[in-house]
Design an enzyme around this catalytic site. Structure first.
Site, PDB file in Angstrom:
ATOM      1  N   GLY A 172      38.132  38.444  39.888  1.00 35.34           N
ATOM      2  CA  GLY A 172      39.122  39.646  40.846  1.00 35.34           C
ATOM      3  C   GLY A 172      40.667  38.839  40.084  1.00 35.34           C
ATOM      4  O   GLY A 172      41.817  39.871  40.035  1.00 35.34           O
ATOM      5  N   THR A 173      40.919  37.718  40.550  1.00 32.07           N
ATOM      6  CA  THR A 173      41.826  36.997  40.535  1.00 32.07           C
ATOM      7  C   THR A 173      42.497  37.952  38.894  1.00 32.07           C
ATOM      8  O   THR A 173      43.710  38.323  38.869  1.00 32.07           O
ATOM      9  CB  THR A 173      42.271  35.995  40.683  1.00 32.07           C
ATOM     10  OG1 THR A 173      41.981  35.173  41.799  1.00 32.07           O
ATOM     11  CG2 THR A 173      43.527  35.011  40.289  1.00 32.07           C
ATOM     12  N   ASN A 224      40.564  42.142  52.633  1.00 35.29           N
ATOM     13  CA  ASN A 224      40.120  40.418  52.763  1.00 35.29           C
ATOM     14  C   ASN A 224      40.118  39.530  54.315  1.00 35.29           C
ATOM     15  O   ASN A 224      38.664  39.227  54.426  1.00 35.29           O
ATOM     16  CB  ASN A 224      39.861  39.669  51.739  1.00 35.29           C
ATOM     17  CG  ASN A 224      40.999  38.492  51.043  1.00 35.29           C
ATOM     18  OD1 ASN A 224      42.217  39.051  52.402  1.00 35.29           O
ATOM     19  ND2 ASN A 224      40.721  37.403  51.093  1.00 35.29           N
ATOM     20  N   GLN A 264      36.983  44.013  48.116  1.00 31.11           N
ATOM     21  CA  GLN A 264      36.471  44.528  48.688  1.00 31.11           C
ATOM     22  C   GLN A 264      35.645  45.282  49.638  1.00 31.11           C
ATOM     23  O   GLN A 264      34.920  45.142  50.481  1.00 31.11           O
ATOM     24  CB  GLN A 264      37.070  43.429  50.014  1.00 31.11           C
ATOM     25  CG  GLN A 264      37.487  42.160  50.497  1.00 31.11           C
ATOM     26  CD  GLN A 264      36.727  41.011  50.328  1.00 31.11           C
ATOM     27  OE1 GLN A 264      35.338  41.050  50.788  1.00 31.11           O
ATOM     28  NE2 GLN A 264      36.879  39.928  49.004  1.00 31.11           N
ATOM     29  N   HIS A 277      31.353  38.233  42.143  1.00 33.06           N
ATOM     30  CA  HIS A 277      30.613  38.448  42.980  1.00 33.06           C
ATOM     31  C   HIS A 277      30.567  38.464  44.650  1.00 33.06           C
ATOM     32  O   HIS A 277      30.362  38.121  45.631  1.00 33.06           O
ATOM     33  CB  HIS A 277      31.196  36.689  43.129  1.00 33.06           C
ATOM     34  CG  HIS A 277      32.331  36.152  43.083  1.00 33.06           C
ATOM     35  ND1 HIS A 277      33.544  36.719  42.365  1.00 33.06           N
ATOM     36  CD2 HIS A 277      33.004  35.887  44.385  1.00 33.06           C
ATOM     37  CE1 HIS A 277      35.114  36.251  43.045  1.00 33.06           C
ATOM     38  NE2 HIS A 277      34.542  35.410  44.130  1.00 33.06           N
ATOM     39  N   THR A 296      36.175  36.266  23.100  1.00 32.87           N
ATOM     40  CA  THR A 296      34.360  36.051  23.062  1.00 32.87           C
ATOM     41  C   THR A 296      34.172  37.325  24.052  1.00 32.87           C
ATOM     42  O   THR A 296      33.744  36.343  25.426  1.00 32.87           O
ATOM     43  CB  THR A 296      33.823  35.558  22.573  1.00 32.87           C
ATOM     44  OG1 THR A 296      34.326  35.424  21.269  1.00 32.87           O
ATOM     45  CG2 THR A 296      32.505  36.009  22.405  1.00 32.87           C
ATOM     46  N   CYS A 300      40.665  32.052  49.046  1.00 30.23           N
ATOM     47  CA  CYS A 300      40.957  31.594  47.462  1.00 30.23           C
ATOM     48  C   CYS A 300      42.679  30.943  47.881  1.00 30.23           C
ATOM     49  O   CYS A 300      43.539  30.391  47.361  1.00 30.23           O
ATOM     50  CB  CYS A 300      41.197  32.860  46.704  1.00 30.23           C
ATOM     51  SG  CYS A 300      40.164  34.100  46.395  1.00 30.23           S
TER      52      CYS A 300
END
Length: 399
Positions: free
Chosen positions: A72-73, A162, A190, A210, A246, A342
């Site tokens: 997400g970051t 969040n 979220q 995740h 890749t 985070c």
């Protein structure tokens, strides 16, 4: 309480077996590079295309809109920095109006959003307006309308916060940005699995695997293909030139699988978990002196729009210490958190809570509970009793 109860899914949800099984063939036998034009690359390339199409279908977007990222970051960074710099490049080539140099966000956004905006202001000279939210974390239509300007290039506002769980009316806010000619991005990390992901009217949204049951290390920046994007990672031009390197075929396939399952189960899970959450909140507030809820209450308005994610309960325990409550809950078999995972190593009060007007010393008493979709009413009641017991055992220490 028997067994440990994990109530920190906003940080990371348990990995789904189906996601692991989906990933395994591309970690083992089908190991080829999807960019290779031979037999070993064709299978992974087809799997990557399939994953992209499946994610796009859940989002109501096109496969060409989907860029796989490391999480997400990175998705927030690519959407915000990439779209803003892409708009500047387009303007310099004479294919658009003169460059717009203004960004709108709010002070309660995720660190990845705020840091991306800060980079653009510090390195590239953009100006920013942070729209003040209401005391429950809502950015109102009126506040956003007052903040956008003729030179606004991007508005970035989160779908579901969040730390406090407040849900934004994204379709309405995106409409205001578009009326001003600005692009609109939302961090929907979220929201996935709990709120609708289609019909938002955004130019870009960010997701993280995740949070929905995929392994860590995979995310999506869903950016409309028509929007120019300046890549942050340069190289071989993978992901339609938006993110070189890749691709992680195994995790992309796992993400698509987990996202599809989360969406298929969303309505039932949201209704079931909301009922557990509501009883949990009512029990804690009635039994713990000094406790108060942070964020929006739950459901508001005649349309029944969700104003807090169904799995989220967050409190300040003003008569005690949030960290002490967490440690006592750990001893009692309940795992929760003090806010964003985070904000690594920070002992500062939450920037979200202080932006809502909560005093710094009170903000440091915050505890966040985010429930898994599998939680039962009995587990919710046991968790509430653990909170009550923890507060009671600590009361004398902070009297």
């Amino acid at each position: 309480m028997t067994g440990r109860l994990y109530l920190d899914t906003a940080a990371a949800a348990p990995v789904r077996r189906e996601a692991l099984e989906a990933a395994w063939p591309y970690l083992a036998g089908a190991f080829g590079n999807p960019s290779s034009h031979h037999e070993f690359g064709r299978g992974p390339a087809e799997a990557l295309a399939d994953a992209r199409a499946r994610v796009a279908k859940v989002l109501g977007m096109r496969a060409t809109d989907i860029t796989f990222t490391s999480g997400g970051t990175e998705a927030d960074n690519l959407a915000i920095i990439g779209m803003v710099l892409g708009a500047q490049t387009q303007a310099r080539t004479g294919t658009a109006e003169p460059p717009r140099r203004h960004i709108v966000t709010s002070p309660i956004e995720h660190e990845a959003v705020l840091a991306s905006v800060e980079f653009l202001t510090r390195v590239h000279g953009f100006t920013v307006t942070e729209v003040a939210p209401t005391s429950d974390g809502t950015v109102t239509e009126e506040a956003l309308a007052a903040a956008v300007r003729p030179d606004t290039v991007l508005v970035s506002l989160g779908y579901a916060n969040n730390e406090i769980g407040t849900v934004a009316d994204i379709p309405t806010l995106a409409g205001i940005a578009h009326e001003a000619g600005a692009l609109f991005h939302t961090d929907a990390v979220q929201a996935a699995g709990w709120l609708p992901l289609t019909g938002l009217g955004v130019d870009a949204l960010s997701l993280a695997g995740h949070k929905v049951g995929a392994p860590k290390g995979i995310g999506v920046a869903a950016i409309r293909a028509r929007v120019p994007v300046e890549p942050l990672i340069h190289g071989g031009g993978q992901e339609s030139g938006r993110r070189s390197g890749t691709e992680n075929v195994a995790l992309a396939f796992a993400f698509a699988t987990a996202l599809e399952l989360a969406e298929a189960e969303r309505h039932g899970a949201a209704d079931r978990v909301r009922a557990v959450r509501d009883e949990f909140i009512a029990t804690v507030l009635s039994a713990v002196p000094g406790a108060f809820l942070t964020g929006a209450a739950g459901t508001a308005g005649l349309d029944g729009r969700t104003t807090r994610t169904p799995n989220h309960a967050s409190f300040c325990f003003s008569n005690t210490s949030g960290e002490a409550v967490l440690l006592e809950l750990e001893r009692l078999g309940v795992t929760a958190s003090s806010g964003s995972a985070c904000a690594v190593g920070s002992d500062e009060p939450s920037h979200v809570l202080t932006a809502l007007g909560i005093a710094a010393e009170v903000a440091q008493t915050s505890v966040r509970f985010t429930f898994p979709s599998s939680i039962t009413l009995e587990q919710g009641r046991a968790a509430a009793q653990a909170v009550i017991s923890a507060a009671e055992s600590l009361a004398s220490s902070f009297a």
